[in-house]
Scaffold this motif. Structure first.
Motif, PDB file in Angstrom:
ATOM      1  N   GLY A  72     -67.287  19.278  36.674  1.00  0.00           N
ATOM      2  CA  GLY A  72     -67.944  20.574  36.598  1.00  0.00           C
ATOM      3  C   GLY A  72     -67.643  21.459  37.795  1.00  0.00           C
ATOM      4  O   GLY A  72     -67.066  21.035  38.796  1.00  0.00           O
ATOM      5  N   ILE A  73     -68.043  22.727  37.679  1.00  0.00           N
ATOM      6  CA  ILE A  73     -67.861  23.713  38.739  1.00  0.00           C
ATOM      7  C   ILE A  73     -69.236  24.108  39.261  1.00  0.00           C
ATOM      8  O   ILE A  73     -70.125  24.475  38.480  1.00  0.00           O
ATOM      9  CB  ILE A  73     -67.090  24.947  38.224  1.00  0.00           C
ATOM     10  CG1 ILE A  73     -65.709  24.527  37.720  1.00  0.00           C
ATOM     11  CG2 ILE A  73     -66.953  26.003  39.309  1.00  0.00           C
ATOM     12  CD1 ILE A  73     -64.916  25.659  37.098  1.00  0.00           C
ATOM     13  N   TYR A  74     -69.407  24.054  40.593  1.00  0.00           N
ATOM     14  CA  TYR A  74     -70.729  24.214  41.192  1.00  0.00           C
ATOM     15  C   TYR A  74     -70.670  25.185  42.375  1.00  0.00           C
ATOM     16  O   TYR A  74     -69.630  25.341  43.023  1.00  0.00           O
ATOM     17  CB  TYR A  74     -71.259  22.854  41.674  1.00  0.00           C
ATOM     18  CG  TYR A  74     -71.353  21.825  40.574  1.00  0.00           C
ATOM     19  CD1 TYR A  74     -72.522  21.645  39.855  1.00  0.00           C
ATOM     20  CD2 TYR A  74     -70.251  21.032  40.250  1.00  0.00           C
ATOM     21  CE1 TYR A  74     -72.615  20.699  38.843  1.00  0.00           C
ATOM     22  CE2 TYR A  74     -70.331  20.085  39.239  1.00  0.00           C
ATOM     23  CZ  TYR A  74     -71.506  19.920  38.536  1.00  0.00           C
ATOM     24  OH  TYR A  74     -71.580  18.983  37.526  1.00  0.00           O
ATOM     25  N   ASP A  75     -71.835  25.778  42.687  1.00  0.00           N
ATOM     26  CA  ASP A  75     -71.938  26.639  43.859  1.00  0.00           C
ATOM     27  C   ASP A  75     -71.722  25.825  45.129  1.00  0.00           C
ATOM     28  O   ASP A  75     -72.192  24.685  45.245  1.00  0.00           O
ATOM     29  CB  ASP A  75     -73.325  27.291  43.914  1.00  0.00           C
ATOM     30  CG  ASP A  75     -73.516  28.340  42.834  1.00  0.00           C
ATOM     31  OD1 ASP A  75     -72.968  29.443  42.983  1.00  0.00           O
ATOM     32  OD2 ASP A  75     -74.215  28.041  41.845  1.00  0.00           O
ATOM     33  N   VAL A 123     -74.540  22.462  48.503  1.00  0.00           N
ATOM     34  CA  VAL A 123     -73.739  22.117  47.333  1.00  0.00           C
ATOM     35  C   VAL A 123     -74.660  22.163  46.114  1.00  0.00           C
ATOM     36  O   VAL A 123     -75.723  21.526  46.119  1.00  0.00           O
ATOM     37  CB  VAL A 123     -73.087  20.724  47.469  1.00  0.00           C
ATOM     38  CG1 VAL A 123     -72.353  20.354  46.190  1.00  0.00           C
ATOM     39  CG2 VAL A 123     -72.141  20.688  48.651  1.00  0.00           C
ATOM     40  N   ASP A 124     -74.256  22.930  45.113  1.00  0.00           N
ATOM     41  CA  ASP A 124     -75.079  23.122  43.912  1.00  0.00           C
ATOM     42  C   ASP A 124     -76.477  23.597  44.300  1.00  0.00           C
ATOM     43  O   ASP A 124     -77.479  23.183  43.724  1.00  0.00           O
ATOM     44  CB  ASP A 124     -75.148  21.825  43.102  1.00  0.00           C
ATOM     45  CG  ASP A 124     -75.600  22.055  41.663  1.00  0.00           C
ATOM     46  OD1 ASP A 124     -75.443  23.188  41.168  1.00  0.00           O
ATOM     47  OD2 ASP A 124     -76.121  21.105  41.046  1.00  0.00           O
ATOM     48  N   ASN A 125     -76.530  24.460  45.338  1.00  0.00           N
ATOM     49  CA  ASN A 125     -77.767  25.067  45.841  1.00  0.00           C
ATOM     50  C   ASN A 125     -78.714  24.063  46.488  1.00  0.00           C
ATOM     51  O   ASN A 125     -79.898  24.358  46.678  1.00  0.00           O
ATOM     52  CB  ASN A 125     -78.488  25.849  44.733  1.00  0.00           C
ATOM     53  CG  ASN A 125     -77.637  26.989  44.212  1.00  0.00           C
ATOM     54  OD1 ASN A 125     -77.247  27.870  44.970  1.00  0.00           O
ATOM     55  ND2 ASN A 125     -77.325  26.949  42.927  1.00  0.00           N
ATOM     56  N   LYS A 126     -78.209  22.897  46.841  1.00  0.00           N
ATOM     57  CA  LYS A 126     -78.983  21.915  47.601  1.00  0.00           C
ATOM     58  C   LYS A 126     -78.429  21.854  49.025  1.00  0.00           C
ATOM     59  O   LYS A 126     -77.219  21.781  49.236  1.00  0.00           O
ATOM     60  CB  LYS A 126     -78.874  20.527  46.956  1.00  0.00           C
ATOM     61  CG  LYS A 126     -79.711  20.348  45.706  1.00  0.00           C
ATOM     62  CD  LYS A 126     -81.187  20.328  46.033  1.00  0.00           C
ATOM     63  CE  LYS A 126     -82.034  19.909  44.836  1.00  0.00           C
ATOM     64  NZ  LYS A 126     -81.881  18.496  44.509  1.00  0.00           N
ATOM     65  N   LEU A 127     -79.311  21.890  50.023  1.00  0.00           N
ATOM     66  CA  LEU A 127     -78.915  21.798  51.424  1.00  0.00           C
ATOM     67  C   LEU A 127     -78.674  20.330  51.767  1.00  0.00           C
ATOM     68  O   LEU A 127     -79.620  19.555  51.924  1.00  0.00           O
ATOM     69  CB  LEU A 127     -80.017  22.387  52.310  1.00  0.00           C
ATOM     70  CG  LEU A 127     -79.725  22.448  53.809  1.00  0.00           C
ATOM     71  CD1 LEU A 127     -78.496  23.301  54.090  1.00  0.00           C
ATOM     72  CD2 LEU A 127     -80.947  22.997  54.546  1.00  0.00           C
ATOM     73  N   GLY A 137     -68.608  30.403  47.640  1.00  0.00           N
ATOM     74  CA  GLY A 137     -67.761  30.392  46.457  1.00  0.00           C
ATOM     75  C   GLY A 137     -68.232  29.302  45.512  1.00  0.00           C
ATOM     76  O   GLY A 137     -69.424  29.006  45.441  1.00  0.00           O
ATOM     77  N   MET A 138     -67.274  28.713  44.785  1.00  0.00           N
ATOM     78  CA  MET A 138     -67.611  27.611  43.889  1.00  0.00           C
ATOM     79  C   MET A 138     -66.605  26.491  44.062  1.00  0.00           C
ATOM     80  O   MET A 138     -65.466  26.708  44.532  1.00  0.00           O
ATOM     81  CB  MET A 138     -67.697  28.090  42.444  1.00  0.00           C
ATOM     82  CG  MET A 138     -68.773  29.151  42.226  1.00  0.00           C
ATOM     83  SD  MET A 138     -69.376  29.273  40.528  1.00  0.00           S
ATOM     84  CE  MET A 138     -70.538  27.913  40.463  1.00  0.00           C
ATOM     85  N   TYR A 139     -67.030  25.298  43.683  1.00  0.00           N
ATOM     86  CA  TYR A 139     -66.277  24.073  43.952  1.00  0.00           C
ATOM     87  C   TYR A 139     -66.219  23.236  42.676  1.00  0.00           C
ATOM     88  O   TYR A 139     -67.230  23.069  41.984  1.00  0.00           O
ATOM     89  CB  TYR A 139     -66.985  23.304  45.078  1.00  0.00           C
ATOM     90  CG  TYR A 139     -66.635  21.851  45.231  1.00  0.00           C
ATOM     91  CD1 TYR A 139     -65.523  21.457  45.968  1.00  0.00           C
ATOM     92  CD2 TYR A 139     -67.442  20.863  44.657  1.00  0.00           C
ATOM     93  CE1 TYR A 139     -65.225  20.104  46.124  1.00  0.00           C
ATOM     94  CE2 TYR A 139     -67.154  19.524  44.815  1.00  0.00           C
ATOM     95  CZ  TYR A 139     -66.038  19.151  45.552  1.00  0.00           C
ATOM     96  OH  TYR A 139     -65.747  17.811  45.702  1.00  0.00           O
ATOM     97  N   LYS A 140     -65.033  22.720  42.375  1.00  0.00           N
ATOM     98  CA  LYS A 140     -64.859  21.850  41.208  1.00  0.00           C
ATOM     99  C   LYS A 140     -64.764  20.407  41.677  1.00  0.00           C
ATOM    100  O   LYS A 140     -63.858  20.045  42.438  1.00  0.00           O
ATOM    101  CB  LYS A 140     -63.596  22.230  40.435  1.00  0.00           C
ATOM    102  CG  LYS A 140     -63.418  21.447  39.142  1.00  0.00           C
ATOM    103  CD  LYS A 140     -62.227  21.956  38.346  1.00  0.00           C
ATOM    104  CE  LYS A 140     -62.112  21.234  37.011  1.00  0.00           C
ATOM    105  NZ  LYS A 140     -60.978  21.760  36.208  1.00  0.00           N
ATOM    106  N   THR A 141     -65.703  19.606  41.236  1.00  0.00           N
ATOM    107  CA  THR A 141     -65.724  18.220  41.675  1.00  0.00           C
ATOM    108  C   THR A 141     -64.706  17.374  40.915  1.00  0.00           C
ATOM    109  O   THR A 141     -64.275  17.734  39.819  1.00  0.00           O
ATOM    110  CB  THR A 141     -67.130  17.626  41.494  1.00  0.00           C
ATOM    111  OG1 THR A 141     -67.153  16.315  42.056  1.00  0.00           O
ATOM    112  CG2 THR A 141     -67.521  17.568  40.027  1.00  0.00           C
ATOM    113  N   SER A 142     -64.341  16.250  41.525  1.00  0.00           N
ATOM    114  CA  SER A 142     -63.407  15.308  40.900  1.00  0.00           C
ATOM    115  C   SER A 142     -64.090  14.009  40.500  1.00  0.00           C
ATOM    116  O   SER A 142     -63.463  13.135  39.897  1.00  0.00           O
ATOM    117  CB  SER A 142     -62.249  14.994  41.861  1.00  0.00           C
ATOM    118  OG  SER A 142     -61.547  16.167  42.204  1.00  0.00           O
ATOM    119  N   SER A 143     -65.372  13.876  40.841  1.00  0.00           N
ATOM    120  CA  SER A 143     -66.147  12.690  40.474  1.00  0.00           C
ATOM    121  C   SER A 143     -67.619  13.040  40.586  1.00  0.00           C
ATOM    122  O   SER A 143     -67.991  14.047  41.207  1.00  0.00           O
ATOM    123  CB  SER A 143     -65.805  11.509  41.401  1.00  0.00           C
ATOM    124  OG  SER A 143     -66.077  11.833  42.751  1.00  0.00           O
TER     125      SER A 143
END
Length: 464
Positions: free
Chosen positions: A408-411, A380-384, A353-359
């Motif tokens: 922002g919103i990230y994979d 996270v954000d296509n990084k392992l 899904g996608m994740y919205k960070t807080s920092s």
């Protein structure tokens, strides 16, 4: 006024012989003499005449406004030429929608409401959002007010039917050049939306860069291609212009010159998001080493929380309940040959899904693992950032990531592998925190279900 006036002659005076009181009446038609007095009065029931189209009426809000794909209904009242209400349900009314510009013609249905009421219920369903002429007829004649002007509005936003266009979908130049795109929000019938997205929904566009050949594409982002397909360069995120609240979302992205795009595979992904959780898919495997196509092409029905569940679930958190695979199974093929049928069954759960960070700086942790049997990975954000796939060093492996935005919103993509012989039920999840060592479950409104826009992804050729 200039004519002499005289007495009104009796030939111009009339007496009503249909009194409303003091008489008895029975039968249809009702013409019974009252013999209780010497006067010969009669009581007469006057029935409505035949149905008249021009005096019959149609009523209801859905004559004028409705949502695409949703059944609309309204009432028709049959009347005669003198506006008397008819008392039958055998009239032949028809309902038809005619659109302009060669749009489809929809035929509705009409049925009697209650016996001997002269009242009918009409219904229609239209999937193309536009303005129609709604004809309600008796025979070949329109009822009063017909044709009615009817507006069909688009339904709820559908990610897979939403479209994206622009030169930036397939070609880009390095920064400071901007590669443009425009998303058109659409409903499930392909109708263009004309209003802003509902709260908790969003669109994202990003260009993912990987080194090597065929490291990503139609199957999805790099995590769907295995550990060897990790993004070796940060994902490029699209920037949206100020929202116009008209169903269109325009923006751009910029490919940095460092590192050089030469040798990288670039794919643009456009997605629609809805807050509330992520998707989980279950796979079974007899020999599992890494993400290979053969091992991931056939999702299975498995036990979740002790009950049979479909192979793809929408979960409200980045985690799942892992039950003993053998629980509740009485025969080897109780739930199909591909089901998990014993404690020795191996299986994989993919959460995406996608994740919205807080920092900008965030830390992540897998929880409650069986170190001798379980395996996990986290992108996270296509990084392992967590890779404990061949062994588990600790029961709660961790990893950190530095985002390019504090909101922002990230994979995000998590994988859990249960090896054979482990029957422990577990409540697994990925937690996050702003500092290493302090972790909490990720809030529901920070996780997003995703749908890929029509045509996405696109292979992007980057020129230098």
């Amino acid at each position: 006024d200039d004519t002499s006036k005289g007495r009104i002659p009796s030939t111009r005076l009339f007496q009503r012989y249909v009194p409303n009181t003091g008489l008895t009446c029975s039968g249809t038609p009702c013409i019974n003499k009252d013999t209780s007095s010497t006067s010969t009065h009669t009581t007469m029931q006057v029935m409505p005449s035949v149905t008249c189209a021009s005096q019959s009426t149609a009523n209801g809000d859905q004559l004028s406004l409705r949502t695409a794909g949703v059944a609309a209904s309204f009432t028709i009242q049959a009347k005669d030429a003198y506006e008397n209400t008819r008392e039958d349900t055998s009239a032949s009314f028809t309902v038809d929608l005619f659109g302009s510009g060669g749009s489809p013609i929809y035929n509705g249905g009409v049925s009697g409401a209650t016996a001997s009421s002269g009242n009918y219920v009409a219904s229609y369903t239209a999937e193309n959002a536009k303005v129609y002429d709604l004809f309600v007829k008796y025979g070949s004649e329109n009822v009063k007010g017909s044709p009615f002007t009817t507006t069909i509005k688009p339904s709820n936003t559908c990610g897979t039917k939403s479209t994206v266009q622009g030169t930036g979908l397939t070609a880009a130049s390095i920064s400071p050049s901007k590669s443009a795109f425009t998303i058109q929000a659409r409903d499930q019938y392909g109708n263009a939306k004309t209003q802003a997205l509902a709260a908790g929904q969003d669109y994202v566009v990003r260009v993912v860069r990987t080194s090597g050949a065929a490291m990503q594409g139609t199957r999805g982002t790099p995590p769907f291609y295995g550990a060897s397909a990790i993004s070796t360069s940060p994902t490029v995120h699209g920037t949206f212009n100020t929202a116009t609240n008209d169903g269109k979302y325009a923006g751009y992205y910029q490919v940095p010159s460092t590192p050089s795009p030469t040798g990288y595979t670039h794919y643009l992904y456009a997605s629609w998001l809805a807050a509330g959780g992520v998707s989980a898919t279950y796979y079974g495997t007899s020999a599992f080493n890494d993400n290979t196509a053969a091992e991931y092409t056939a999702p299975i029905d498995v036990l979740q929380g002790g009950v049979i569940a479909t192979n793809k679930l929408l979960t409200t958190r980045l985690g799942t309940d892992v039950a003993d695979p053998a629980a509740g199974l009485t025969t080897a093929d109780a739930y199909g040959a591909d089901a998990l049928t014993s404690a020795n069954a191996k299986f994989v759960i993919r959460m995406s899904g996608m994740y919205k960070t807080s920092s900008t700086q965030r830390y992540f942790q897998w929880t409650d693992l069986v170190a001798t049997k379980d395996r996990v990975r986290l992108w996270v954000d296509n990084k392992l950032i967590i890779d404990q796939w061949t062994s588990i060093a600790v029961a709660a492996p961790t990893g950190g990531y530095l985002f390019d935005s504090a909101s922002g919103i990230y994979d995000i993509h998590a994988e859990f592998y249960r090896d054979s012989g482990t029957t422990d039920a577990k409540d697994l999840s990925v937690q996050d925190g702003a500092a290493a060592g302090t972790y909490n479950d990720i809030a529901t409104d920070k996780l997003y279900f995703t749908e890929t826009l029509s045509g996405s992804p696109y292979a992007v050729t980057v020129s230098t």
